[in-house]
Design an enzyme around this catalytic site. Structure first.
Site, PDB file in Angstrom:
ATOM      1  N   HIS A 180       4.769  -2.311  -1.765  1.00 12.94           N
ATOM      2  CA  HIS A 180       3.421  -1.061  -1.471  1.00 12.94           C
ATOM      3  C   HIS A 180       3.536  -1.020  -3.225  1.00 12.94           C
ATOM      4  CE1 HIS A 180       1.673   2.766  -1.482  1.00 12.94           C
ATOM      5  NE2 HIS A 180       1.730   3.127  -0.603  1.00 12.94           N
ATOM      6  N   GLU A 280      -0.989  -3.516  -2.641  1.00  7.03           N
ATOM      7  CA  GLU A 280       0.554  -4.218  -2.032  1.00  7.03           C
ATOM      8  C   GLU A 280       0.001  -5.328  -1.238  1.00  7.03           C
ATOM      9  OE1 GLU A 280       0.428  -0.633   1.055  1.00  7.03           O
ATOM     10  OE2 GLU A 280      -0.606   0.555  -0.866  1.00  7.03           O
TER      11      GLU A 280
END
Length: 306
Positions: A180, A280
Protein backbone atom coordinates in the site's frame (compact mmCIF):
# COMPACT_ATOMS: atom_id res chain seq x y z
CA UNK A 1 5.96 -15.48 19.37
CA UNK A 2 3.58 -13.36 21.39
CA UNK A 3 2.69 -10.00 19.88
CA UNK A 4 3.00 -8.44 23.33
CA UNK A 5 6.68 -9.38 23.77
CA UNK A 6 8.94 -6.41 24.49
CA UNK A 7 12.01 -7.96 22.92
CA UNK A 8 12.42 -7.87 19.13
CA UNK A 9 12.12 -11.39 17.66
CA UNK A 10 15.46 -12.09 15.99
CA UNK A 11 16.90 -15.14 14.28
CA UNK A 12 20.18 -13.46 13.27
CA UNK A 13 22.98 -12.24 15.51
CA UNK A 14 23.38 -8.45 15.66
CA UNK A 15 26.85 -7.01 15.96
CA UNK A 16 28.18 -7.75 12.49
CA UNK A 17 26.22 -4.93 10.91
CA UNK A 18 28.03 -1.86 9.65
CA UNK A 19 25.08 0.29 8.61
CA UNK A 20 22.00 -1.15 10.36
CA UNK A 21 20.99 -0.36 13.94
CA UNK A 22 18.10 -1.09 16.31
CA UNK A 23 16.05 1.96 17.21
CA UNK A 24 13.01 2.47 19.42
CA UNK A 25 10.59 4.93 17.81
CA UNK A 26 7.59 5.76 19.94
CA UNK A 27 6.68 2.40 21.47
CA UNK A 28 7.86 0.30 18.52
CA UNK A 29 11.13 -1.39 17.58
CA UNK A 30 12.60 -0.47 14.21
CA UNK A 31 15.69 -1.08 12.11
CA UNK A 32 17.38 2.06 10.84
CA UNK A 33 19.81 1.88 7.94
CA UNK A 34 22.42 4.63 7.69
CA UNK A 35 24.40 3.72 4.61
CA UNK A 36 26.77 6.20 2.93
CA UNK A 37 24.54 6.04 -0.16
CA UNK A 38 21.02 5.90 1.36
CA UNK A 39 18.89 5.69 4.50
CA UNK A 40 15.88 3.55 5.41
CA UNK A 41 13.61 2.71 8.36
CA UNK A 42 11.66 -0.54 8.82
CA UNK A 43 9.40 -1.31 11.80
CA UNK A 44 9.07 -4.89 13.02
CA UNK A 45 5.37 -4.26 13.58
CA UNK A 46 3.86 -4.84 10.17
CA UNK A 47 7.27 -5.21 8.45
CA UNK A 48 6.49 -1.59 7.69
CA UNK A 49 8.88 0.52 5.61
CA UNK A 50 8.37 4.19 6.49
CA UNK A 51 11.49 5.81 5.04
CA UNK A 52 13.81 5.42 2.09
CA UNK A 53 16.01 8.14 0.68
CA UNK A 54 19.21 8.18 -1.34
CA UNK A 55 21.90 10.43 0.09
CA UNK A 56 20.99 14.13 0.22
CA UNK A 57 17.37 13.46 -0.83
CA UNK A 58 14.11 13.66 1.09
CA UNK A 59 11.96 10.62 1.89
CA UNK A 60 10.69 8.90 -1.25
CA UNK A 61 7.66 7.79 0.79
CA UNK A 62 4.92 9.90 2.37
CA UNK A 63 4.61 9.53 6.14
CA UNK A 64 1.89 11.37 8.05
CA UNK A 65 3.17 13.98 10.47
CA UNK A 66 0.49 12.63 12.84
CA UNK A 67 1.54 8.97 12.53
CA UNK A 68 1.48 7.08 15.85
CA UNK A 69 4.00 4.36 16.66
CA UNK A 70 2.03 2.19 19.07
CA UNK A 71 1.51 -1.59 19.42
CA UNK A 72 -1.54 -2.76 17.49
CA UNK A 73 -2.02 0.55 15.68
CA UNK A 74 -1.39 0.73 11.92
CA UNK A 75 1.16 3.37 10.88
CA UNK A 76 -0.25 6.01 8.53
CA UNK A 77 2.10 6.25 5.55
CA UNK A 78 5.14 4.45 4.17
CA UNK A 79 4.32 1.01 2.72
CA UNK A 80 1.78 -0.87 4.86
CA UNK A 81 1.49 -4.58 4.01
CA UNK A 82 -2.14 -5.55 3.45
CA UNK A 83 -2.42 -9.34 3.93
CA UNK A 84 -4.07 -11.93 3.82
CA UNK A 85 -6.94 -9.88 2.51
CA UNK A 86 -7.10 -6.48 0.87
CA UNK A 87 -9.75 -3.88 1.63
CA UNK A 88 -13.17 -4.72 3.02
CA UNK A 89 -13.44 -8.50 3.61
CA UNK A 90 -17.05 -8.38 2.40
CA UNK A 91 -15.85 -7.13 -1.01
CA UNK A 92 -13.44 -10.03 -1.44
CA UNK A 93 -14.22 -13.22 -3.41
CA UNK A 94 -16.08 -15.96 -1.50
CA UNK A 95 -12.95 -18.15 -1.21
CA UNK A 96 -11.27 -15.38 0.79
CA UNK A 97 -14.33 -14.12 2.61
CA UNK A 98 -15.09 -17.51 4.18
CA UNK A 99 -11.69 -17.50 5.93
CA UNK A 100 -12.02 -14.05 7.51
CA UNK A 101 -13.50 -13.81 11.01
CA UNK A 102 -13.47 -10.02 11.49
CA UNK A 103 -14.66 -6.97 9.54
CA UNK A 104 -11.36 -5.07 9.72
CA UNK A 105 -10.01 -3.92 6.35
CA UNK A 106 -6.61 -4.95 4.97
CA UNK A 107 -5.88 -7.98 7.16
CA UNK A 108 -3.76 -8.42 10.27
CA UNK A 109 -0.19 -8.44 8.89
CA UNK A 110 0.22 -4.67 9.13
CA UNK A 111 -0.20 -4.69 12.93
CA UNK A 112 1.40 -8.10 13.69
CA UNK A 113 4.92 -8.37 15.07
CA UNK A 114 7.25 -9.81 12.42
CA UNK A 115 10.49 -11.69 13.02
CA UNK A 116 13.85 -10.46 11.75
CA UNK A 117 15.39 -13.17 9.59
CA UNK A 118 18.42 -11.64 7.91
CA UNK A 119 20.46 -8.47 7.35
CA UNK A 120 22.92 -8.44 4.46
CA UNK A 121 25.13 -5.45 3.79
CA UNK A 122 27.63 -4.45 1.12
CA UNK A 123 29.27 -1.28 -0.11
CA UNK A 124 26.39 -0.74 -2.51
CA UNK A 125 23.28 -2.44 -1.05
CA UNK A 126 21.49 -3.49 2.12
CA UNK A 127 18.92 -6.31 2.17
CA UNK A 128 16.68 -7.00 5.18
CA UNK A 129 14.23 -9.90 5.50
CA UNK A 130 11.41 -10.34 8.02
CA UNK A 131 8.91 -13.17 8.39
CA UNK A 132 5.44 -13.76 9.78
CA UNK A 133 4.20 -17.25 10.62
CA UNK A 134 0.44 -16.86 10.27
CA UNK A 135 -0.56 -19.90 12.30
CA UNK A 136 -3.13 -20.76 14.98
CA UNK A 137 -2.17 -17.58 16.89
CA UNK A 138 -4.36 -15.73 14.37
CA UNK A 139 -7.26 -18.20 14.45
CA UNK A 140 -9.67 -15.58 15.84
CA UNK A 141 -9.06 -13.40 12.80
CA UNK A 142 -8.47 -15.85 9.97
CA UNK A 143 -8.64 -19.52 9.02
CA UNK A 144 -5.35 -20.54 7.41
CA UNK A 145 -1.67 -21.29 7.88
CA UNK A 146 0.97 -19.56 5.80
CA UNK A 147 4.49 -18.20 6.06
CA UNK A 148 5.08 -14.69 4.72
CA UNK A 149 8.57 -13.37 3.99
CA UNK A 150 9.08 -9.64 3.37
CA UNK A 151 12.41 -8.76 1.75
CA UNK A 152 13.59 -5.15 1.42
CA UNK A 153 16.47 -4.28 -0.89
CA UNK A 154 17.97 -0.78 -0.78
CA UNK A 155 20.53 0.80 -3.10
CA UNK A 156 21.27 4.17 -4.62
CA UNK A 157 19.05 3.15 -7.56
CA UNK A 158 15.95 2.73 -5.41
CA UNK A 159 14.16 0.33 -3.09
CA UNK A 160 12.50 -3.00 -3.75
CA UNK A 161 9.93 -4.75 -1.57
CA UNK A 162 9.07 -8.42 -2.18
CA UNK A 163 6.36 -10.30 -0.29
CA UNK A 164 6.47 -14.09 -0.61
CA UNK A 165 3.56 -16.18 0.69
CA UNK A 166 3.92 -19.95 1.17
CA UNK A 167 0.87 -22.08 1.96
CA UNK A 168 1.70 -24.32 4.93
CA UNK A 169 -1.76 -25.87 5.20
CA UNK A 170 -3.04 -28.95 3.41
CA UNK A 171 -5.96 -27.10 1.85
CA UNK A 172 -5.79 -24.59 -1.02
CA UNK A 173 -5.26 -21.06 0.30
CA UNK A 174 -7.00 -18.08 -1.34
CA UNK A 175 -5.79 -14.60 -0.43
CA UNK A 176 -5.64 -11.02 -1.64
CA UNK A 177 -2.94 -8.50 -0.75
CA UNK A 178 -1.27 -5.19 -1.52
CA UNK A 179 1.87 -3.18 -0.92
CA UNK A 180 0.00 0.00 0.00
CA UNK A 181 2.65 2.49 -1.16
CA UNK A 182 2.18 6.12 -0.07
CA UNK A 183 4.06 8.61 -2.27
CA UNK A 184 4.64 12.31 -1.62
CA UNK A 185 3.66 15.19 -3.88
CA UNK A 186 3.80 18.97 -3.53
CA UNK A 187 0.32 19.31 -5.09
CA UNK A 188 -2.11 16.48 -5.86
CA UNK A 189 -3.83 18.64 -8.50
CA UNK A 190 -0.55 18.73 -10.46
CA UNK A 191 0.11 15.00 -10.11
CA UNK A 192 -0.55 12.22 -12.60
CA UNK A 193 0.07 8.50 -13.05
CA UNK A 194 1.20 7.23 -16.45
CA UNK A 195 0.92 3.67 -17.73
CA UNK A 196 -2.72 2.82 -17.00
CA UNK A 197 -4.25 4.21 -20.21
CA UNK A 198 -6.87 1.92 -21.79
CA UNK A 199 -6.94 -0.26 -18.65
CA UNK A 200 -10.20 -1.44 -17.15
CA UNK A 201 -10.77 -0.43 -13.55
CA UNK A 202 -13.30 -0.80 -10.77
CA UNK A 203 -14.42 2.54 -9.36
CA UNK A 204 -15.26 1.71 -5.76
CA UNK A 205 -16.82 5.18 -5.32
CA UNK A 206 -19.39 4.40 -8.02
CA UNK A 207 -20.72 1.18 -6.50
CA UNK A 208 -17.86 -0.84 -7.97
CA UNK A 209 -18.72 0.11 -11.54
CA UNK A 210 -16.34 -0.99 -14.31
CA UNK A 211 -14.76 1.86 -16.28
CA UNK A 212 -11.99 2.37 -18.86
CA UNK A 213 -9.09 4.70 -18.20
CA UNK A 214 -8.41 7.25 -20.92
CA UNK A 215 -4.92 8.72 -20.79
CA UNK A 216 -3.09 9.54 -17.54
CA UNK A 217 -4.74 9.27 -14.13
CA UNK A 218 -5.42 12.72 -12.66
CA UNK A 219 -6.82 13.50 -9.21
CA UNK A 220 -9.93 15.61 -8.79
CA UNK A 221 -11.08 14.86 -5.26
CA UNK A 222 -11.44 11.42 -3.68
CA UNK A 223 -10.11 8.59 -5.86
CA UNK A 224 -10.33 4.85 -5.14
CA UNK A 225 -9.83 2.54 -8.11
CA UNK A 226 -8.67 -1.03 -8.72
CA UNK A 227 -7.02 -1.24 -12.15
CA UNK A 228 -6.71 -4.52 -14.02
CA UNK A 229 -3.07 -3.91 -14.84
CA UNK A 230 0.36 -4.75 -13.47
CA UNK A 231 2.30 -2.76 -16.07
CA UNK A 232 5.20 -0.45 -15.12
CA UNK A 233 4.01 2.99 -14.02
CA UNK A 234 5.45 6.47 -13.87
CA UNK A 235 4.27 8.82 -11.14
CA UNK A 236 4.79 12.47 -12.09
CA UNK A 237 4.60 15.14 -9.37
CA UNK A 238 6.02 18.65 -8.95
CA UNK A 239 8.74 16.96 -6.86
CA UNK A 240 9.90 14.79 -9.77
CA UNK A 241 9.24 11.38 -11.28
CA UNK A 242 9.30 7.84 -9.91
CA UNK A 243 9.02 4.56 -11.80
CA UNK A 244 7.13 1.69 -10.17
CA UNK A 245 7.78 -1.78 -11.58
CA UNK A 246 5.77 -4.66 -10.16
CA UNK A 247 6.13 -8.45 -10.18
CA UNK A 248 3.49 -11.06 -9.42
CA UNK A 249 0.71 -8.50 -9.86
CA UNK A 250 -2.06 -7.94 -12.40
CA UNK A 251 -3.86 -5.26 -10.38
CA UNK A 252 -2.98 -1.76 -9.23
CA UNK A 253 -4.87 0.36 -6.71
CA UNK A 254 -4.80 4.16 -7.03
CA UNK A 255 -6.08 6.04 -3.98
CA UNK A 256 -6.39 9.53 -2.59
CA UNK A 257 -8.93 10.24 0.19
CA UNK A 258 -9.84 13.76 -0.87
CA UNK A 259 -10.81 16.39 1.73
CA UNK A 260 -13.96 14.82 3.19
CA UNK A 261 -12.64 11.31 3.81
CA UNK A 262 -9.28 12.68 4.97
CA UNK A 263 -11.12 14.49 7.77
CA UNK A 264 -12.47 11.12 8.98
CA UNK A 265 -9.21 9.16 8.80
CA UNK A 266 -7.09 8.48 11.86
CA UNK A 267 -3.63 10.05 12.13
CA UNK A 268 -4.18 12.05 8.94
CA UNK A 269 -3.56 15.82 8.66
CA UNK A 270 -6.49 17.87 7.43
CA UNK A 271 -4.66 19.00 4.30
CA UNK A 272 -2.58 15.82 3.99
CA UNK A 273 -4.60 14.59 1.01
CA UNK A 274 -3.11 17.42 -1.07
CA UNK A 275 0.43 16.14 -0.40
CA UNK A 276 0.14 12.38 -1.06
CA UNK A 277 -1.20 9.62 -3.26
CA UNK A 278 -1.18 5.84 -3.04
CA UNK A 279 -0.17 3.61 -5.94
CA UNK A 280 -0.50 0.07 -4.67
CA UNK A 281 0.99 -3.08 -6.15
CA UNK A 282 -1.74 -5.62 -5.53
CA UNK A 283 -3.46 -8.94 -5.98
CA UNK A 284 -6.93 -7.47 -5.56
CA UNK A 285 -10.49 -8.08 -6.84
CA UNK A 286 -10.32 -10.71 -9.61
CA UNK A 287 -6.51 -10.83 -9.32
CA UNK A 288 -6.60 -12.71 -5.99
CA UNK A 289 -4.34 -15.75 -5.76
CA UNK A 290 -4.81 -19.41 -4.75
CA UNK A 291 -1.93 -21.60 -3.53
CA UNK A 292 -1.98 -25.35 -3.10
CA UNK A 293 -0.09 -26.99 -0.23
CA UNK A 294 3.56 -25.93 -0.29
CA UNK A 295 3.18 -23.49 -3.16
CA UNK A 296 4.53 -19.92 -2.99
CA UNK A 297 3.74 -16.62 -4.66
CA UNK A 298 5.81 -13.40 -4.66
CA UNK A 299 4.33 -9.94 -4.99
CA UNK A 300 6.86 -7.17 -5.39
CA UNK A 301 7.52 -3.58 -6.39
CA UNK A 302 10.66 -1.70 -7.35
CA UNK A 303 10.52 2.06 -6.78
CA UNK A 304 13.24 3.63 -8.86
CA UNK A 305 14.57 6.72 -10.54
CA UNK A 306 13.57 7.80 -14.05
Amino acid sequence: MSESSNKPPVSVTPGQWSFTRWQTIGQLEALEVHHPLFQATIFLQGAHLTHFSPRDQSNWLWLSELAKFQPGRAIRGGIPICWPWFGDPARNPPEIRKRVHEPTAHGFARTALWRLEDVRESAHEVEISLSLNANEDFAEQWDGHALVLATFSFSVRGCQVALTTTNLSRQPLAFSQALHTYLPTADISRTRVLGLGNSQYIDTLKDWEYCTQEGPVYFEGETDRIYESGEPLTVVTPLGKRKLTSVGSDSTVVWNPGPDKAARLSDFPGNGWQKMLCVETANAAGDYRVLNEGQSHTLGVLIGRI
